[in-house]
Design an enzyme around this catalytic site. Structure first.
Site, PDB file in Angstrom:
ATOM      1  CG  HIS A 107      -0.158   0.212   2.530  1.00  0.00           C
ATOM      2  ND1 HIS A 107       0.629  -0.760   3.107  1.00  0.00           N
ATOM      3  CD2 HIS A 107      -0.052   1.288   3.355  1.00  0.00           C
ATOM      4  CE1 HIS A 107       1.169  -0.310   4.215  1.00  0.00           C
ATOM      5  NE2 HIS A 107       0.781   0.944   4.395  1.00  0.00           N
ATOM      6  CG  ASP A 164       1.256   5.369   4.772  1.00  0.00           C
ATOM      7  OD1 ASP A 164       0.968   4.165   4.889  1.00  0.00           O
ATOM      8  OD2 ASP A 164       2.311   5.869   5.206  1.00  0.00           O
ATOM      9  CG  HIS A 202       4.934   1.323   3.091  1.00  0.00           C
ATOM     10  ND1 HIS A 202       4.368   2.422   2.489  1.00  0.00           N
ATOM     11  CD2 HIS A 202       4.371   1.251   4.320  1.00  0.00           C
ATOM     12  CE1 HIS A 202       3.504   2.990   3.307  1.00  0.00           C
ATOM     13  NE2 HIS A 202       3.480   2.292   4.420  1.00  0.00           N
ATOM     14  NE  ARG A 262       1.622   6.488   9.129  1.00  0.00           N
ATOM     15  CZ  ARG A 262       0.617   5.731   8.693  1.00  0.00           C
ATOM     16  NH1 ARG A 262       0.833   4.495   8.321  1.00  0.00           N
ATOM     17  NH2 ARG A 262      -0.602   6.214   8.626  1.00  0.00           N
TER      18      ARG A 262
HETATM   19  C1  SIN Z   1       2.795   1.700   7.658  1.00  0.00           C
HETATM   20  O1  SIN Z   1       2.157   1.054   6.859  1.00  0.00           O
HETATM   21  O2  SIN Z   1       2.808   2.918   7.629  1.00  0.00           O
HETATM   22  C2  SIN Z   1       3.626   0.986   8.684  1.00  0.00           C
HETATM   23  C3  SIN Z   1       4.862   0.435   8.088  1.00  0.00           C
HETATM   24  C4  SIN Z   1       5.606  -0.428   9.040  1.00  0.00           C
HETATM   25  O3  SIN Z   1       5.095  -0.710  10.133  1.00  0.00           O
HETATM   26  O4  SIN Z   1       6.723  -0.834   8.730  1.00  0.00           O
END
Ligand code: SIN
Length: 283
Positions: free
Chosen positions: A105, A107, A253, A268
């Site tokens: 995905h 974000d 990611h 985050r």
């Molecule tokens: C996310 O999807 O923003 C989290 C990524 C992660 O936990 O590595």
């Protein structure tokens, strides 16, 4: 206190994507030169890894603010998710059925203006596992055939936040207004102008003006293409105090959920982009 003027240095993770950034301490005031270098590296490498950064939540947010206003997650606005509006907790433990981000995905592409990037600061890691994969969406587009590129440039996709929530077993009541937006399937990066593929399996529900069969088939092909071509990928192995800053336009990611029932916890900060994703279509 200002840091000395020495340059940051980069150690690439793959020829095209990602870099470990050395020579920068995010707990100190950053010079304009350092910030310019980080910005250049961000546009060039798309995924920047900063190791051993012992920073407070305020320092994390200040680093984010160098690149734009901070983004507030829609779950904080509409679903009553508590805590600091500008910090999204990414946490999995023995009770977690589906770890946050455990599928390809970008974000919050359900928003009209999705974040330009995110900075994830790792707090707690399992003994092994819990890596994050990144896929370069410029390359994902560039390696496609010309006829495929030509068709994709003309298409618009719908990105639905409720589809993503369902992955986590969350079904808000019908009166909740959760973001859903339309974006071109191929967009130009707002700073570099480089084309990139802008659909992802977490949020993209369908392609407009196509039958369900056509849309499902085409999206499946594109999602598999991103997932299955290792030339597009780099992999980040985390430790506590690692901060990764990724470009949410240039890459997708996948947080690998292979460590259950252990705990993985991170914070985050995401940065608001300035305009909707758009395409410079030639006439
Ligand atoms: C996310 O999807 O923003 C989290 C990524 C992660 O936990 O590595």
């Amino acid at each position: 206190m200002s840091q000395d003027k020495s340059s940051v240095s980069l150690r690439p993770l793959t020829p095209q994507t990602g870099a470990e950034v050395e020579g920068i301490d995010l707990s100190q005031n950053l010079t304009t030169k350092q910030l310019d270098e980080v910005q250049r590296a961000f546009l060039d490498r798309h995924v920047l890894v900063f190791r051993d950064q012992q920073i407070s939540r305020d320092q994390h947010k200040s680093f984010g603010r160098h690149f734009g206003a901070l983004h507030v997650h829609p779950a904080k606005k509409t679903l009553g998710l508590g805590g600091d509006p500008e910090i999204f907790d990414v946490k999995a433990n023995e009770k977690t059925k589906f770890a946050n981000g455990a599928m390809w995905h970008a974000d919050l592409t359900c928003e009209e203006i999705p974040p330009l990037g995110s900075m994830l600061l790792m707090k707690q890691m399992p003994d092994v596992g819990g890596d994050t994969l990144f896929a370069n969406m410029h390359l994902a587009f560039e390696v496609l055939s010309e006829p495929m590129k030509e068709m994709l440039r003309r298409l618009t996709a719908v990105h639905d936040g409720l589809q993503d929530l369902r992955n986590y077993g969350i079904r808000p009541s019908a009166d909740i207004d959760y973001p859903r937006s339309e974006h071109p399937v191929v967009v130009n990066h707002p700073q570099t102008g480089r084309e990139l593929l802008f659909v992802n399996p977490a949020f993209t529900s369908h392609i407009k003006d196509m039958s369900k069969r056509e849309s499902d088939g085409l999206l499946r092909l594109l999602f598999d293409h991103v997932a299955m071509d290792p030339r597009l990928h780099c992999r980040v192995r985390w430790a506590p105090d690692t901060l990764v800053f990724w470009d949410n336009r240039s890459c997708q990611h996948f947080a690998v959920g292979d460590y259950h029932p252990e705990v993985r916890a991170a914070e985050r900060v995401s940065i608001q982009d300035k305009a909707r994703p758009s395409a410079n279509l030639s006439p």
